[in-house]
Design an enzyme around this catalytic site. Sequence first.
Site, PDB file in Angstrom:
ATOM      1  N   GLU A 150       0.824  -1.220   0.000  1.00 13.14           N
ATOM      2  CA  GLU A 150       0.000   0.000   0.000  1.00 13.14           C
ATOM      3  C   GLU A 150       0.851   1.260   0.000  1.00 13.14           C
ATOM      4  O   GLU A 150       0.399   2.316  -0.460  1.00 13.14           O
ATOM      5  CB  GLU A 150      -0.966   0.017   1.195  1.00 13.14           C
ATOM      6  CG  GLU A 150      -0.382   0.310   2.547  1.00 13.14           C
ATOM      7  CD  GLU A 150       0.185  -0.917   3.252  1.00 13.14           C
ATOM      8  OE1 GLU A 150       0.434  -0.825   4.475  1.00 13.14           O
ATOM      9  OE2 GLU A 150       0.386  -1.960   2.591  1.00 13.14           O
ATOM     10  N   HIS A 206      -0.504 -11.067   6.024  1.00 11.97           N
ATOM     11  CA  HIS A 206      -1.795 -11.283   6.683  1.00 11.97           C
ATOM     12  C   HIS A 206      -2.363 -12.680   6.435  1.00 11.97           C
ATOM     13  O   HIS A 206      -2.728 -13.370   7.393  1.00 11.97           O
ATOM     14  CB  HIS A 206      -2.781 -10.180   6.274  1.00 11.97           C
ATOM     15  CG  HIS A 206      -2.371  -8.817   6.735  1.00 11.97           C
ATOM     16  ND1 HIS A 206      -1.698  -7.944   5.912  1.00 11.97           N
ATOM     17  CD2 HIS A 206      -2.527  -8.187   7.931  1.00 11.97           C
ATOM     18  CE1 HIS A 206      -1.455  -6.823   6.589  1.00 11.97           C
ATOM     19  NE2 HIS A 206      -1.938  -6.945   7.801  1.00 11.97           N
ATOM     20  N   ASP A 223      -5.012  -2.773   7.933  1.00 16.65           N
ATOM     21  CA  ASP A 223      -4.110  -1.639   8.159  1.00 16.65           C
ATOM     22  C   ASP A 223      -3.998  -0.690   6.979  1.00 16.65           C
ATOM     23  O   ASP A 223      -3.044   0.067   6.876  1.00 16.65           O
ATOM     24  CB  ASP A 223      -2.725  -2.152   8.549  1.00 16.65           C
ATOM     25  CG  ASP A 223      -2.126  -3.103   7.517  1.00 16.65           C
ATOM     26  OD1 ASP A 223      -2.820  -3.416   6.525  1.00 16.65           O
ATOM     27  OD2 ASP A 223      -0.981  -3.530   7.710  1.00 16.65           O
ATOM     28  N   GLU A 236      -8.130  -6.178  13.078  1.00 15.74           N
ATOM     29  CA  GLU A 236      -6.848  -6.872  12.932  1.00 15.74           C
ATOM     30  C   GLU A 236      -6.284  -7.246  14.301  1.00 15.74           C
ATOM     31  O   GLU A 236      -5.766  -8.352  14.499  1.00 15.74           O
ATOM     32  CB  GLU A 236      -5.864  -5.984  12.164  1.00 15.74           C
ATOM     33  CG  GLU A 236      -4.570  -6.671  11.816  1.00 15.74           C
ATOM     34  CD  GLU A 236      -3.717  -5.860  10.848  1.00 15.74           C
ATOM     35  OE1 GLU A 236      -2.503  -6.131  10.781  1.00 15.74           O
ATOM     36  OE2 GLU A 236      -4.261  -4.979  10.164  1.00 15.74           O
TER      37      GLU A 236
END
Length: 252
Positions: A120, A141, A150, A240
């Site tokens: 990202e 993840h 996130d 998360e």
Amino acid sequence: MTPPYFDRYENLAFERSDDGVLTLRFHTDGGPITFTGTTHEDLPKALEDIAHDPDNRVLVLTGTGDVFMDSIDGASLGEIFRPAHWEKIRREGLAVLQRLLGLPMPVIGVANGPATVHSEYLLLTDIHIASDRATYGDFPHPAFGITAGDGLQVVWEEAVGTARTKWLLWTGETVDAATALQWGVVNEVVPHEQAYARGLEIARTLAAKPALYRSLQKQTLNQRLLRRLIESVPYGMALEGLTAADLAYQAG
């Protein structure tokens, strides 16, 4: 004079040209980075230093060697199953995303190889150049069994839509640079040896623009994405954290 922050951060190397193009390279001991808790803590501070340095006109964000970022030391993030510690991680994570978008200058992302950890960061840049060896996805993840809250879920959805984002984040699969170009994730794919030079070329063109234009154009083009991150990431990171706590509970 070299700014003090150039030598302040363990995993961040800085270099600036005379025309104000600052390059930030992720690294570990001068080679490709293994992302750690220290990196997570340092990056928002470094972005604040960059923002407050008037000699920085454009930022080029890249990795070291033939890798942007594809390795992470999960244990170094600490006791993420403990609420107080996870809140620290949550604050740092949101701060990185906000500060990347809030820098008063354009950011050129150069994917110099695999970007399967914190991809990202590249998707948040203003112009994104990829080596033909670059790959994109989300390794940590799915591998750890922790919800991707996130910012990945927001940034990828903005870039490629809901179905492709769900596929990437559920499966842990990767896409190559050509597919990323087809999906609209990157602006250009160039031969590997030319990727950084091409990013630098664009950065120098933008560095010649007036300061107010660079700052306000940055705000204009990122307003929607910044709003989405502020709305969605705190919630996503809370979920998360719950999955991290559940893993610790299941482990006994």
